[in-house]
Enzyme design. Structure first.
Site, PDB file in Angstrom:
ATOM      1  N   HIS A  53       0.855  -1.181   0.000  1.00  0.00           N
ATOM      2  CA  HIS A  53       0.000   0.000   0.000  1.00  0.00           C
ATOM      3  C   HIS A  53       0.893   1.232   0.000  1.00  0.00           C
ATOM      4  O   HIS A  53       2.030   1.199   0.490  1.00  0.00           O
ATOM      5  CB  HIS A  53      -0.876   0.021   1.248  1.00  0.00           C
ATOM      6  N   GLU A  55       0.966   3.848   1.851  1.00  0.00           N
ATOM      7  CA  GLU A  55       1.455   4.262   3.163  1.00  0.00           C
ATOM      8  C   GLU A  55       2.614   3.397   3.644  1.00  0.00           C
ATOM      9  O   GLU A  55       3.597   3.921   4.192  1.00  0.00           O
ATOM     10  CB  GLU A  55       0.338   4.192   4.217  1.00  0.00           C
ATOM     11  N   CYS A  83      -6.296   1.983   5.674  1.00  0.00           N
ATOM     12  CA  CYS A  83      -6.895   0.740   6.151  1.00  0.00           C
ATOM     13  C   CYS A  83      -6.312   0.402   7.523  1.00  0.00           C
ATOM     14  O   CYS A  83      -5.435   1.101   8.038  1.00  0.00           O
ATOM     15  CB  CYS A  83      -6.621  -0.391   5.164  1.00  0.00           C
ATOM     16  N   CYS A  86      -2.446  -0.115   7.452  1.00  0.00           N
ATOM     17  CA  CYS A  86      -1.688   1.127   7.297  1.00  0.00           C
ATOM     18  C   CYS A  86      -1.824   2.022   8.521  1.00  0.00           C
ATOM     19  O   CYS A  86      -0.848   2.657   8.933  1.00  0.00           O
ATOM     20  CB  CYS A  86      -2.135   1.844   6.034  1.00  0.00           C
TER      21      CYS A  86
END
Length: 155
Positions: A53, A55, A83, A86
């Site tokens: 992801h 992040e 999410c 993260c």
């Protein structure tokens, strides 16, 4: 233009790059003091990595650049509400401020599905600013998934 909007615009550019690669268009930018020290976007498809992801990749870049994992003075700009994975990584990295664009009603862990950053049992607090360029951040995702659905129905 306010400073948060400027940095979010850079995150949106990263999101657009992700979309061009066939990745879900989410971008992130890291700011240390007044310096942009990292920027990236989702790469789950490209790397075949469920943790890739924006992040997570951003925190890895910043930690490598600063040679430390405690990032207490870092501001993270991301186009979509993080999410649970993260959000947990942001807490563990001791990030000071999270600024995000669009809420994520399907997986958001900041306020949509969970409020993980408000859990008093955690030993670190992150300041949160939401909705920065939220419409644009939401639109890039909506357009991406609309095009994906159209391509599937045509194929």
């Amino acid at each position: 233009m306010p400073v948060d909007e400027l940095y979010m615009e850079l995150a949106l550019r990263e999101a657009a790059i992700a979309g061009q690669k066939g990745e879900v268009p989410i971008g992130a930018v890291a700011v240390w003091g007044n310096d942009i020290i990292a920027k990236t976007h989702n790469l789950r498809e490209s790397l075949n990595d469920p943790t890739a992801h924006a992040e997570i990749l951003l925190l890895k870049q910043v930690s490598a650049k600063l040679n430390k994992w405690r990032l207490k003075d870092l501001r993270v700009y991301v186009t979509l509400e993080p999410c649970l994975m993260c959000a947990g990584a942001l807490i563990l990295a001791r990030v000071s401020t999270l600024i995000y664009g669009a809420d994520d009603p399907k997986a958001g862990a900041i306020k949509s599905l969970y409020n993980i950053l408000d859990d008093n049992r955690l030993n670190h607090r992150i300041e949160v600013v939401s909705g920065v360029k939220g419409e644009e951040c939401g639109r890039i995702l909506a357009d991406f998934f609309k095009a994906r659905r159209q391509n599937k129905s045509e194929g």
